[in-house]
Design a protein around this motif. Structure first.
Motif, short mmCIF file in Angstrom:
data_model
loop_
_atom_site.label_atom_id
_atom_site.label_comp_id
_atom_site.label_asym_id
_atom_site.label_seq_id
_atom_site.Cartn_x
_atom_site.Cartn_y
_atom_site.Cartn_z
N ALA A 1 -29.11 -38.05 -11.68
CA ALA A 1 -30.00 -38.85 -12.50
C ALA A 1 -31.25 -38.69 -11.98
O ALA A 1 -32.34 -38.46 -12.65
CB ALA A 1 -29.72 -40.37 -12.51
N LEU A 2 -31.58 -38.56 -10.56
CA LEU A 2 -32.87 -38.28 -10.11
C LEU A 2 -33.35 -36.97 -10.55
O LEU A 2 -34.59 -36.74 -10.56
CB LEU A 2 -32.61 -38.42 -8.62
CG LEU A 2 -33.79 -37.87 -7.75
CD1 LEU A 2 -35.00 -38.87 -8.00
CD2 LEU A 2 -33.40 -37.99 -6.15
N ILE A 3 -32.32 -35.89 -10.42
CA ILE A 3 -32.80 -34.48 -10.55
C ILE A 3 -33.31 -34.43 -11.98
O ILE A 3 -34.30 -33.53 -12.24
CB ILE A 3 -31.66 -33.36 -10.21
CG1 ILE A 3 -31.62 -33.32 -8.54
CG2 ILE A 3 -31.85 -32.05 -11.04
CD1 ILE A 3 -30.46 -32.56 -8.29
N ILE A 4 -32.69 -35.01 -12.82
CA ILE A 4 -33.10 -35.00 -14.41
C ILE A 4 -34.60 -35.63 -14.44
O ILE A 4 -35.43 -35.07 -15.23
CB ILE A 4 -32.27 -36.08 -15.32
CG1 ILE A 4 -30.80 -35.05 -15.29
CG2 ILE A 4 -32.90 -35.96 -16.56
CD1 ILE A 4 -30.03 -36.19 -16.09
N SER A 5 -35.05 -36.41 -13.80
CA SER A 5 -36.23 -37.11 -13.68
C SER A 5 -37.37 -36.26 -12.79
O SER A 5 -38.70 -36.59 -13.08
CB SER A 5 -36.14 -38.53 -12.96
OG SER A 5 -36.24 -38.49 -11.69
N LEU A 6 -37.00 -35.38 -12.22
CA LEU A 6 -38.08 -34.52 -11.41
C LEU A 6 -39.08 -33.64 -12.34
O LEU A 6 -38.45 -33.29 -13.21
CB LEU A 6 -37.23 -33.51 -10.40
CG LEU A 6 -36.65 -34.48 -9.27
CD1 LEU A 6 -36.06 -33.47 -8.30
CD2 LEU A 6 -37.73 -35.41 -8.50
#
Length: 151
Positions: free
Chosen positions: A146-151
């Motif tokens: 989920a974090l990577i999607i938000s980068l």
């Protein structure tokens, strides 16, 4: 290359697992990001816990060379993003002067099998059995995706 710093308490379980999981997923997706980790109360140069090493080895990752790092002993100017493994870790990061826009919390995905499980933080497996570390690893995998999607 941008750098993210994952921060937990002792830097032997959660943040090292988040570091290697993030690095593997970022490499797989061709992202120009690299993760490192540190602890708010880490004692320097200790290895990752045996159960953390085993839990990530089960998904093809290696923590055997990890050495703990004490947050105040590193140059924080190297990082573009700081990710606490709990709300408290994120609050400490902000309290030492890191601007709030550069601080995030690694929230775990909801447990779809238990609608009453409302915990959001990545639970500390320290002192637990291998299954506690596996659960933590799995929570981190979902949260890092989920974090990577938000980068």
């Amino acid at each position: 290359m941008k750098k993210v710093l994952f921060v937990c308490t002792g830097n032997t379980c959660r943040s090292p697992m988040a570091e290697v999981i993030f690095n593997a997923l970022a490499k797989e997706k061709g992202l120009d990001w690299r993760a490192e980790s540190a602890g708010l109360a880490a004692v320097g140069d200790r290895p990752a816990s045996e159960n953390a090493i085993q839990a990530v080895a089960e998904i093809g990752l290696d923590l055997t060379m990890h050495k703990t790092r004490f947050l105040p002993a590193i140059d924080l100017n190297e990082y573009s993003l700081f990710v606490g493994l709990t709300e408290e870790h994120a609050e400490v990061l902000k309290s030492i002067g890191i601007p709030a826009e550069f601080v995030r919390v690694l929230y775990r995905a909801p447990n779809v099998d238990d609608k009453y499980d409302l915990r959001m933080d990545i639970v500390d497996p320290y002192g637990g059995d291998l299954n506690a570390y596996r659960q933590c690893r799995d929570d981190i995998v979902g949260a890092v995706k989920a974090l990577i999607i938000s980068l």
